[in-house]
Design an enzyme around this catalytic site. Structure first.
Site, PDB file in Angstrom:
ATOM      1  N   ASP A 157       0.922  -0.802  -0.311  1.00  0.00           N
ATOM      2  CA  ASP A 157      -0.007   0.138   0.145  1.00  0.00           C
ATOM      3  C   ASP A 157       0.737   1.173  -0.364  1.00  0.00           C
ATOM      4  O   ASP A 157       1.821   1.370  -0.175  1.00  0.00           O
ATOM      5  CB  ASP A 157      -0.493  -0.093   1.403  1.00  0.00           C
ATOM      6  CG  ASP A 157      -1.642   0.694   0.781  1.00  0.00           C
ATOM      7  OD1 ASP A 157      -2.931   1.563  -0.302  1.00  0.00           O
ATOM      8  OD2 ASP A 157      -3.151   0.390   1.718  1.00  0.00           O
ATOM      9  N   ASP A 212      -9.781   3.541  -3.430  1.00  0.00           N
ATOM     10  CA  ASP A 212     -10.521   2.256  -3.211  1.00  0.00           C
ATOM     11  C   ASP A 212     -11.620   2.163  -3.875  1.00  0.00           C
ATOM     12  O   ASP A 212     -12.716   3.544  -3.619  1.00  0.00           O
ATOM     13  CB  ASP A 212     -10.848   2.363  -1.737  1.00  0.00           C
ATOM     14  CG  ASP A 212      -9.324   2.459  -0.677  1.00  0.00           C
ATOM     15  OD1 ASP A 212      -8.381   2.446  -1.818  1.00  0.00           O
ATOM     16  OD2 ASP A 212      -9.751   2.234   0.324  1.00  0.00           O
TER      17      ASP A 212
END
Length: 409
Positions: A157, A212
């Protein structure tokens, strides 16, 4: 004599420097031969966020097998954020002892015993998005631990990355994985900010193209400093990226929300379009308690075959009119997948005259020309033959739904 001594000393130093350079040269190239079709699996984040523990992971692995998902091709059981405990005195990362008392190695062994593979999560910054220890400054140690544990897949990430440049940070973790020696799929989760499709193919196997996903067919959730995106919003953000995808390198429009609360028709459209995109299919629902409708969508062999087609060509949006889109995907064996996507809240009629609509895909150099070839039409979700391309294709696409056909010679 003094000049000769100085020259010899300089020459010696240059050889030492050259030797050190060779000793410490890094390999920034991903492991080859992995993810030759889009990865298929499950990830904990969309449904469980930080509420992960070894019981959940074991039960999910069991469910992937018993439900038939493994038989359909799903392979990876991926633990997302919040599995982390502290680092030990030497800086090596440990699993949270309360959540994962048996440790990640035992969990990997269990997952492997089911014929599945284990994925794990970290972050290029000092902390993960959930506030756990990130890998910045510990990349090689973390990679060593993952290799020792038997990890097969790393999602990496991009939170808390102050001052880092994405390409360099991901090259570092790739070098660390190569040094550790265990082949792992690297999922670059940089959200598309630094155009990872341009440099990602050499470094990783898939890269996020957007922020996201959100469990909504057509909306945006504003969190103030950032936004998460509905299925249609993410679909729109794939424009212009298809040339970067192919075997071993995939555009990643984020994980699936199938089974997490949208209507069945919306789940079906979501799953279809991710398959048309040749996107990774990483389920994000609770596999332990799926409805029969959710399971039927996730395991539909004909749709999965479109996603997993060995050519690895990402689909293209051919046309869009009045919220009705036509998408095409060239397939192996001269076949084509054609999806009619209805983004409207009311049903829409399709009338597509194949003979009047010859199509050439410049990327794949493939031609869909019903004047040269008479294709048989298979309606995938309806599970029935629907004539040939000698006649125009007529159908009604329900609201927020899709009609998917495969054309075969």
């Amino acid at each position: 004599m003094k000049k000769l001594v100085l020259s010899l000393a300089a020459l010696t130093l240059s050889f030492v420097a050259l030797g050190q350079g060779n000793n410490y040269a890094q390999n920034y190239q991903k492991f080859e031969g992995l993810a030759m079709t889009p990865p298929m699996g499950w990830n904990s984040w969309n449904k469980f966020a930080c509420n992960v523990d070894e019981k959940l992971i074991r039960e999910t692995a069991d469910a992937m097998v018993s439900s038939g998902m493994k038989a359909a091709g799903y392979t990876y059981i991926n633990i997302d954020d919040c599995w982390h405990g502290d680092r030990d005195s030497l800086g090596f990362i440990q699993a949270d002892p309360k959540r994962f008392p048996s440790g990640i190695k035992a969990l990997a062994d269990y997952v492997h015993s089911k014929g599945l593979k284990l994925g794990i999560y970290s972050d290029a910054g000092s902390q993960t998005c959930g506030g756990r220890p990130g890998s910045r400054g510990y990349e090689f140690q973390d990679a060593q631990m993952y290799a020792q544990w038997g990890v097969d897949y790393l999602k990496y990430d991009w939170c808390n990355t102050e001052g880092l440049k994405a390409e360099g940070a991901y090259k570092t973790i790739t070098a660390a994985l190569r040094k550790a020696g265990r082949p792992m799929v690297l999922s670059i989760c940089e959200w598309g900010t630094d155009k990872p499709w341009e440099w990602g193919p050499a470094v990783g196997h898939l890269w996020r193209t957007t922020g996201d996903i959100y469990n909504c067919f057509d909306c945006v959730k504003d969190h103030g400093t950032w936004k998460s995106w509905g299925v249609m919003q993410i679909l729109d953000q794939q424009e212009g990226l298809r040339q970067y995808a192919g075997p071993g390198q995939w555009n990643d429009p984020d994980m699936l929300e199938v089974g997490n609360g949208m209507a069945v028709n919306e789940d079906r459209a979501h799953f279809t379009m991710w398959s048309m995109l040749a996107a990774p299919l990483i389920a994000g629902n609770d596999l332990r308690q799926m409805s029969k409708e959710t399971l039927a969508i996730l395991t539909d062999r004909e749709v999965l075959a479109i996603n997993q087609d060995k050519l690895g060509i990402q689909g293209l949006k051919y046309s869009a009119k009045d919220s009705l889109e036509t998408w095409l995907k060239p397939l192996d064996g001269g076949k084509w997948a054609v999806a009619f996507l209805n983004r409207a809240k009311v049903p829409q009629k399709v009338s597509f005259d194949w003979k009047k609509t010859p199509i050439t895909d410049a990327l794949s150099k493939r031609e869909l020309n019903a004047n040269k070839t008479d294709y048989k039409i298979r309606n995938v979700w309806a599970k029935k033959s629907q004539g040939t391309t000698k006649k125009a294709f007529e159908a009604t696409v329900p609201a927020h739904d899709v009609v998917l056909v495969v054309l075969a010679e």
